[in-house]
Design an enzyme around this catalytic site. Structure first.
Site, PDB file in Angstrom:
ATOM      1  N   GLY A  11       0.819  -1.216   0.000  1.00  0.00           N
ATOM      2  CA  GLY A  11       0.000   0.000   0.000  1.00  0.00           C
ATOM      3  C   GLY A  11       0.849   1.261   0.000  1.00  0.00           C
ATOM      4  N   ASN A 113       5.113  -5.856   5.768  1.00  0.00           N
ATOM      5  CA  ASN A 113       5.463  -7.202   6.252  1.00  0.00           C
ATOM      6  C   ASN A 113       5.313  -8.283   5.175  1.00  0.00           C
ATOM      7  OD1 ASN A 113       2.788  -6.572   6.630  1.00  0.00           O
ATOM      8  ND2 ASN A 113       2.852  -6.814   8.852  1.00  0.00           N
ATOM      9  N   ILE A 142       1.891   2.607   6.462  1.00  0.00           N
ATOM     10  CA  ILE A 142       1.174   3.521   7.364  1.00  0.00           C
ATOM     11  C   ILE A 142       0.625   2.746   8.553  1.00  0.00           C
ATOM     12  CG2 ILE A 142       0.519   5.155   5.549  1.00  0.00           C
ATOM     13  CD1 ILE A 142      -2.407   3.934   5.922  1.00  0.00           C
ATOM     14  N   ASP A 143       0.540   1.418   8.432  1.00  0.00           N
ATOM     15  CA  ASP A 143      -0.040   0.619   9.520  1.00  0.00           C
ATOM     16  C   ASP A 143       0.884   0.533  10.737  1.00  0.00           C
ATOM     17  OD1 ASP A 143      -2.038   0.262   7.717  1.00  0.00           O
ATOM     18  OD2 ASP A 143      -1.776  -1.896   7.447  1.00  0.00           O
ATOM     19  N   GLU A 244     -10.536   0.719  10.887  1.00  0.00           N
ATOM     20  CA  GLU A 244     -11.207  -0.103   9.866  1.00  0.00           C
ATOM     21  C   GLU A 244     -11.165  -1.583  10.233  1.00  0.00           C
ATOM     22  OE1 GLU A 244      -8.991   0.030   6.165  1.00  0.00           O
ATOM     23  OE2 GLU A 244      -7.206  -0.852   7.085  1.00  0.00           O
ATOM     24  N   ARG A 294      -2.958   8.181   3.481  1.00  0.00           N
ATOM     25  CA  ARG A 294      -1.645   7.662   3.104  1.00  0.00           C
ATOM     26  C   ARG A 294      -1.008   8.415   1.932  1.00  0.00           C
ATOM     27  NH1 ARG A 294      -3.622   1.730   0.847  1.00  0.00           N
ATOM     28  NH2 ARG A 294      -4.273   2.455  -1.185  1.00  0.00           N
TER      29      ARG A 294
HETATM   30  O1  F6P Z   1      -0.761  -0.984   3.233  1.00  0.00           O
HETATM   31  C1  F6P Z   1      -1.611  -0.920   4.309  1.00  0.00           C
HETATM   32  C2  F6P Z   1      -2.990  -0.447   3.908  1.00  0.00           C
HETATM   33  O2  F6P Z   1      -2.950   0.915   3.549  1.00  0.00           O
HETATM   34  C3  F6P Z   1      -3.983  -0.733   5.023  1.00  0.00           C
HETATM   35  O3  F6P Z   1      -4.006   0.267   5.971  1.00  0.00           O
HETATM   36  C4  F6P Z   1      -5.254  -0.902   4.259  1.00  0.00           C
HETATM   37  O4  F6P Z   1      -6.156  -1.755   4.934  1.00  0.00           O
HETATM   38  C5  F6P Z   1      -4.793  -1.551   2.998  1.00  0.00           C
HETATM   39  O5  F6P Z   1      -3.477  -1.155   2.802  1.00  0.00           O
HETATM   40  C6  F6P Z   1      -5.616  -1.181   1.787  1.00  0.00           C
HETATM   41  O6  F6P Z   1      -5.196  -1.924   0.711  1.00  0.00           O
HETATM   42  P1  F6P Z   1      -5.376  -1.457  -0.805  1.00  0.00           P
HETATM   43  O7  F6P Z   1      -4.424  -0.351  -1.060  1.00  0.00           O
HETATM   44  O8  F6P Z   1      -5.004  -2.660  -1.573  1.00  0.00           O
HETATM   45  O9  F6P Z   1      -6.790  -1.052  -0.946  1.00  0.00           O
END
Ligand code: F6P
Length: 405
Positions: A11, A113, A142-143, A244, A294
């Site tokens: 992400g 991760n 960001i997590d 979330e 983000r």
């Molecule tokens: O990378 C982490 C994250 O931003 C989480 O906070 C979120 O749940 C997820 O990615 C969202 O995933 P995507 O960008 O695939 O919608």
């Protein structure tokens, strides 16, 4: 002489491109490094031999300045899970073909991760095949849920955005004389770090967020409604930060999952808004901060951006010192004055693992964050960039659409 490759994965955040600048800038200084390749769409670019020459892409310090302030992943990203090489090594062979054909001696993977799983598997495979190709993970998310490291690049900027936005929402929500509730939905999948960071406002004398719900605490709708009613007796406008990732009834979220089996989360704010409307009946609004948390680099943390660049550069030095299969991490030396060290740990200590909020950061009622957490959060959101603007809007560094898929 050797060539190197770098890729971005997972992400987006505001700081991933700063880490790319860190890798690039450090590699430029090294006489032993010749070409610097950027892999398009993370590991997918390595599999498909879709690489670009970064020395052509970034031709000046001005380009680096722009890239540093550009959110997201300029090289594109992916959520690609490598199979276990003992069971299926087809894709690994394709990656090796790219590396050998391009004479790449070190690969840097900027990611979370799941991406560190790729670092781990690739370094194991190269060791098995006796290939001298270094693989180094540069953290981001960001997590903030990566193990071992004090925090992850990207988190500080996201925390600064959510705290500042919650403060603005608080001003907006208090204008009318009637009681109201505002539910703000914040990303973070399984860990409540980003949601918890809204409590930074308490250090500024704000009473909001009045309630904070994180995945680390089992969610009860009955208790939630009790909490809201109680806060409504104290505050005209109740502001709630909700992750979330809290557990909600089946059907609230889409049920769609990515390659790592992670659910696409969103909709909890709207769900709670509807519950409050039908059970309490007051003015209620839900706000999903969604991708803005983000990618809002206009309010990024300069501490975050400079650290992201530094950890990218440290990754290059780590590979040149002969290490492989390592993930770069921050070790906090001191909260005040804030100081961190950059070290490296074996990728297996980070891959596929998650770090959760310490118990001491959550209040005994399980519905807010203790002041104890503030010393941790505050240093990470400090400092603002001197943004390069165009026509009143921050300028971004972009690649032609045709380069990306
Ligand atoms: O990378 C982490 C994250 O931003 C989480 O906070 C979120 O749940 C997820 O990615 C969202 O995933 P995507 O960008 O695939 O919608």
């Amino acid at each position: 002489m050797m060539n190197i490759a770098v890729a971005q994965s997972g992400g987006p955040t505001c700081a991933i491109n700063a880490s790319l600048v860190g890798v690039f800038r450090e590699a430029l200084k090294e006489k032993s490094i010749d070409a610097i390749f950027g892999s398009i769409n993370g590991i997918e670019g390595m599999i498909e031999n879709h690489l670009i020459d970064m020395k052509t892409m970034i031709s000046s310090n001005g380009d680096m300045d722009l890239l540093r302030q550009t959110p997201s992943t300029v090289l594109g990203s992916c959520r690609y899970k490598l199979a276990d090489w003992r069971e299926d090594n087809k894709v690994y062979q394709q990656i090796v073909n790219t590396l050998v054909q391009r004479e790449i001696g070190a690969f840097f993977y900027i990611g979370g991760n799941d991406s560190m799983d790729t670092v781990n598997k690739l370094s194991e495979y190269f060791a098995e095949k006796k290939l001298d190709i270094k693989v180094i993970g540069i953290p981001k998310t960001i997590d903030n849920d990566l193990c071992v490291t004090d925090h992850t690049p990207g988190f500080g900027s996201a925390a600064k955005y959510v705290a500042a936005t919650l403060r603005e929402i608080t001003r907006d929500s208090t204008v009318y004389s009637i009681p109201s509730v505002t539910v703000v939905e914040i990303m973070g999948r399984h860990a409540g770090w980003l949601t918890a960071s809204t409590a930074i406002l308490h250090a500024l004398g704000e009473t909001a967020p009045h309630l904070v719900y994180v995945p680390e605490v089992k969610f009860s709708l009955e208790k939630f409604l009790k909490d809201v009613r109680r806060q409504m007796t104290k505050h005209k406008a109740v502001i709630i930060a909700v992750s979330e990732g809290i557990e909600v009834p089946e059907g609230v979220q889409s049920g769609v999952v990515d390659n790592f089996g992670h659910k696409y989360l969103s909709g909890i704010g709207k769900y709670l808004e509807n519950v409050i409307r039908s059970e309490i009946g007051c003015k209620v609004r839900s706000i999903e901060l969604n991708v803005m948390q983000r990618c809002s680099s206009h309010i990024c943390s300069w501490t975050d951006i400079t650290e992201a660049e530094a950890i990218g550069a440290a990754g290059v030095r780590c590979a040149l010192s002969g290490e492989t299969g390592m993930v770069m991490v921050f070790k906090r030396v001191c909260d005040m004055p804030y100081t961190v060290d950059i070290q490296h740990v074996d990728a297996s200590e980070v891959a596929n693992k998650e770090k959760f909020l310490p118990k001491g950061y959550i209040n005994s009622a399980g519905n807010n964050i203790t002041d104890h957490a503030l010393d941790y959060f505050l240093p990470l959101i400090q400092g603002e960039p001197n943004l390069i603007m165009e026509m009143g809007v921050p300028k971004h560094f972009t690649l032609q659409e045709s380069v990306l898929k």
